[in-house]
Design an enzyme around this catalytic site. Structure first.
Site, PDB file in Angstrom:
ATOM      1  N   LEU A  67       6.154   0.712  -3.807  1.00  0.00           N
ATOM      2  CA  LEU A  67       5.695  -0.182  -2.762  1.00  0.00           C
ATOM      3  C   LEU A  67       4.179  -0.204  -2.602  1.00  0.00           C
ATOM      4  CD1 LEU A  67       8.334   0.649   0.014  1.00  0.00           C
ATOM      5  CD2 LEU A  67       8.236  -1.401  -1.422  1.00  0.00           C
ATOM      6  N   GLY A  68       3.516   0.919  -2.916  1.00  0.00           N
ATOM      7  CA  GLY A  68       2.075   0.955  -2.734  1.00  0.00           C
ATOM      8  C   GLY A  68       1.487   2.297  -3.088  1.00  0.00           C
ATOM      9  N   PHE A  69       0.168   2.408  -2.889  1.00  0.00           N
ATOM     10  CA  PHE A  69      -0.544   3.633  -3.270  1.00  0.00           C
ATOM     11  C   PHE A  69      -1.797   3.771  -2.424  1.00  0.00           C
ATOM     12  CE2 PHE A  69      -2.581   0.215  -5.455  1.00  0.00           C
ATOM     13  CZ  PHE A  69      -3.911   0.580  -5.581  1.00  0.00           C
ATOM     14  N   GLY A  70      -2.339   4.973  -2.394  1.00  0.00           N
ATOM     15  CA  GLY A  70      -3.590   5.249  -1.706  1.00  0.00           C
ATOM     16  C   GLY A  70      -4.217   6.495  -2.298  1.00  0.00           C
ATOM     17  N   SER A  73      -1.564   9.428  -1.465  1.00  0.00           N
ATOM     18  CA  SER A  73      -0.118   9.307  -1.615  1.00  0.00           C
ATOM     19  C   SER A  73       0.251   8.061  -2.406  1.00  0.00           C
ATOM     20  CB  SER A  73       0.568   9.244  -0.244  1.00  0.00           C
ATOM     21  OG  SER A  73       0.187   8.057   0.434  1.00  0.00           O
ATOM     22  N   THR A  74       1.506   8.034  -2.823  1.00  0.00           N
ATOM     23  CA  THR A  74       2.140   6.805  -3.309  1.00  0.00           C
ATOM     24  C   THR A  74       3.385   6.583  -2.449  1.00  0.00           C
ATOM     25  OG1 THR A  74       3.334   8.092  -4.997  1.00  0.00           O
ATOM     26  CG2 THR A  74       1.316   6.937  -5.687  1.00  0.00           C
ATOM     27  N   VAL A  75       3.818   5.313  -2.320  1.00  0.00           N
ATOM     28  CA  VAL A  75       4.953   4.986  -1.453  1.00  0.00           C
ATOM     29  C   VAL A  75       5.990   4.229  -2.266  1.00  0.00           C
ATOM     30  CG1 VAL A  75       5.692   3.877   0.677  1.00  0.00           C
ATOM     31  CG2 VAL A  75       3.407   4.881   0.535  1.00  0.00           C
ATOM     32  N   LYS A  90       7.078   8.533   1.107  1.00  0.00           N
ATOM     33  CA  LYS A  90       5.628   8.700   0.987  1.00  0.00           C
ATOM     34  C   LYS A  90       5.386  10.047   0.322  1.00  0.00           C
ATOM     35  CE  LYS A  90       1.276   8.340   3.540  1.00  0.00           C
ATOM     36  NZ  LYS A  90       0.642   7.974   4.837  1.00  0.00           N
ATOM     37  N   ASP A 190      -7.261   4.631  13.390  1.00  0.00           N
ATOM     38  CA  ASP A 190      -7.319   3.899  12.116  1.00  0.00           C
ATOM     39  C   ASP A 190      -6.408   2.679  12.156  1.00  0.00           C
ATOM     40  OD1 ASP A 190      -8.023   3.293   9.502  1.00  0.00           O
ATOM     41  OD2 ASP A 190      -6.536   4.626   8.621  1.00  0.00           O
TER      42      ASP A 190
END
Length: 416
Positions: A67-70, A73-75, A90, A190
Site C-alpha cells: 500500500l505504501g512506504f516511508g 516503514s512499509t505498509v 505497518k 503532524d
C-alpha cells in the site's frame, strides 16, 4: 454486541487457505531505476524487512499487496486467514523508534469509545514481531483505509476540494482532534493530507485489489535478493466512508509543556519557530495552514485543497531552502507583527526581533499579502465567513486560537 457476534461467527468458519500468488509474469524494474524505499539511506543500510507478497506472518496474516512506504516503514494489505477480515500491516524498519507510536495507538484505541470523535481516529488491532537474521522488526496491525486527502485531491481534475467536501471533511477532522486532545491528551503534531484518510465501506475494493495482484502482479525489482514492490492503489469505491485521522508516530503528550522542535518545516507554528512552550494549539495552527512539501506543488491540505496553492513556504532568498526567518517573514506579511508578550516567551525571539518587537532578520517582509488576497474562490459574505473561520486557527498567540470543539460550531463550517 457486534464484536461478540463477529467472534461467534468466526467459531463456525474454518480458516482460509492461503492464496497462491504468481511467481512469474510480473514486470521487472530495471536495476538503475530507484524504486520507492530504495531511495532512502535506511534501505541501503539493510533496515527494511523483506516483505514478500503471499507470505503469511504471525501464523495468520497473508500479505496481499503493498500500500505504501516511508522512511521508517512499509505498509501492506493483508488478509487474516482465521477471521477472514482484512488488515493493514505497518512493518517498521529495524531501528525505527516505533515504541511511542505503538503505545499511542493502543491508548487512542481504548480511551473513550463513546466520544463522537472515536470513530474518526485510526485503531490499532494488535502488534507482533517479525524475526530476521539482521534483527527483529515490529509490525503494527491496523484497520485498512482508503485514499488520503492528498490522493483524493489528485483524483479530482480540478486538483482541489469543493466547498461542501471540505466542510464535511473538516467537521470529522475536528471531531477526531477533539477526541485526541480531550480524551487521549495527545498532540498529533503532524496533521497533513497524507495522514487524513477515508474509511473503507465498499469492501469490494479490497477483493478487487487482491484479484488485480493475482492477475497482474505488481512490478518489482530485487536488490541483493531483497524484493522491492511498486505500491498498488485501491479502486474508486462505490460508497465513500468517513474521514479517519491516522499516523501518530510524532504524537506527544499535550498535558506536558514543551518547546522542542516539532512538525515538518512548513507546518511550523509561531510557538515552535520561536521556542515558546507549546501544547494542543500547535495542531490547530497545523490544520489552518496545512502546507505541503514546498518543493513541489502538490495540491492538498486545508488551504491547498481549497485554494490550489500553499499559504506559507519558508524559502530563504539565500537559495539554501527552508529557514525559520523566511517563514516568520511570510507569517508577518500575512498576519501582521507578533504580540510583544509572545516574543517575551520565546527562547529564539532575539534572533529575529528587538525587545520592542522590531524585525531585525536580514530578510524583507513580503508586501501586499493578506488572507483576503490569498483566498481566490469565494465572494462576499461567504468569503468573509471562511476567512473568519481560518483566522480562528491562524493566531500568533496559541491561547488565542480556537479549540477543535469551538471550531466545530463555526458558522462557515456549518453553513449550507
Amino acid at each position: 454486541m457486534a464484536a461478540l457476534l463477529k467472534w461467534a461467527r468466526n467459531l463456525t468458519r474454518p480458516p482460509l487457505r492461503p492464496l497462491r500468488f504468481p511467481s512469474a509474469g510480473f514486470e521487472l524494474v530495471p536495476t538503475d531505476h530507484i524504486l520507492e524505499e530504495e531511495q532512502f539511506d535506511e534501505f541501503k543500510a539493510g533496515q527494511y524487512f523483506p516483505v514478500r507478497i503471499g507470505d503469511v506472518y504471525d501464523s495468520k496474516y497473508q500479505v496481499l499487496g503493498k500500500l505504501g512506504f516511508g522512511t521508517t516503514s512499509t505498509v501492506w494489505l493483508a488478509r487474516n486467514l482465521q477471521d477472514h477480515g482484512h488488515v493493514a500491516l505497518k512493518v517498521y524498519t529495524r531501528d525505527a523508534p516505533h515504541s511511542r507510536e505503538v503505545e499511542t495507538y493502543r491508548s487512542v484505541s481504548r480511551a473513550n469509545p463513546s466520544h463522537p470523535g472515536f470513530r474518526h481516529v485510526r485503531k490499532a488491532l494488535g502488534s507482533f514481531v517479525l524475526h530476521y537474521p539482521r534483527g527483529d522488526h515490529t509490525c503494527l496491525v491496523l484497520e485498512p483505509l482508503w485514499d488520503s486527502w492528498k490522493d483524493l485531491a489528485r483524483r479530482n481534475p480540478a486538483n482541489r476540494f469543493t466547498e461542501p467536501l471540505l466542510k464535511a471533511g473538516l467537521r470529522e477532522v475536528f471531531l477526531a482532534l477533539d477526541y485526541l486532545h480531550t480524551e487521549c491528551r495527545f498532540c498529533a503534531t503532524d496533521i497533513k493530507a497524507d495522514n487524513i484518510l477515508q474509511e473503507i465501506r465498499d469492501k469490494g475494493i479490497l477483493h478487487a485489489f487482491t484479484q488485480a495482484e493475482l492477475e497482474q502482479p505488481s512490478p518489482r525489482k530485487f536488490v541483493d535478493g531483497r524484493p522491492i514492490y511498486l505500491s498498488r492503489r485501491f479502486n474508486l469505491p462505490k460508497k465513500f466512508g468517513e474521514v479517519v485521522l491516522s499516523d501518530f508516530g510524532a504524537a506527544v503528550r499535550g498535558d506536558q509543556k514543551r518547546n522542542h522542535d516539532a512538525q515538518p518545516n512548513v507546518y511550523h507554528s509561531p510557538e515552535v519557530m520561536l521556542k515558546v512552550d507549546w501544547s494542543y494549539p500547535v495542531d490547530i495552527w497545523n490544520i489552518g495552514v496545512m502546507s505541503a512539501n514546498p518543493r513541489r506543488p502538490a495540491l492538498h491540505q486545508i488551504w491547498d485543497v481549497f485554494e490550489g496553492r500553499h499559504l506559507f513556504y519558508g524559502d530563504d532568498p539565500n537559495g539554501k531552502g527552508y529557514s525559520t526567518r523566511a517563514h516568520l517573514a511570510e507569517v508577518i506579511g500575512m498576519l501582521g507583527p507578533p504580540p510583544i508578550d509572545l516574543l517575551q516567551r520565546g527562547v529564539r525571539s532575539k534572533e529575529f526581533f528587538t525587545e520592542d518587537g522590531q524585525w531585525t532578520a536580514d530578510i524583507p517582509i513580503p508586501e501586499n499579502t493578506s488572507l483576503e488576497a490569498a483566498e481566490a474562490h469565494l465572494e462576499g459574505e461567504n468569503k468573509a465567513a471562511f476567512l473568519s473561520f481560518v483566522r480562528g486557527m491562524l493566531q500568533w498567540r496559541l491561547e488565542d486560537r480556537k479549540t477543535a470543539k469551538e471550531l466545530l460550531q463555526d458558522p462557515w463550517l456549518n453553513s449550507k
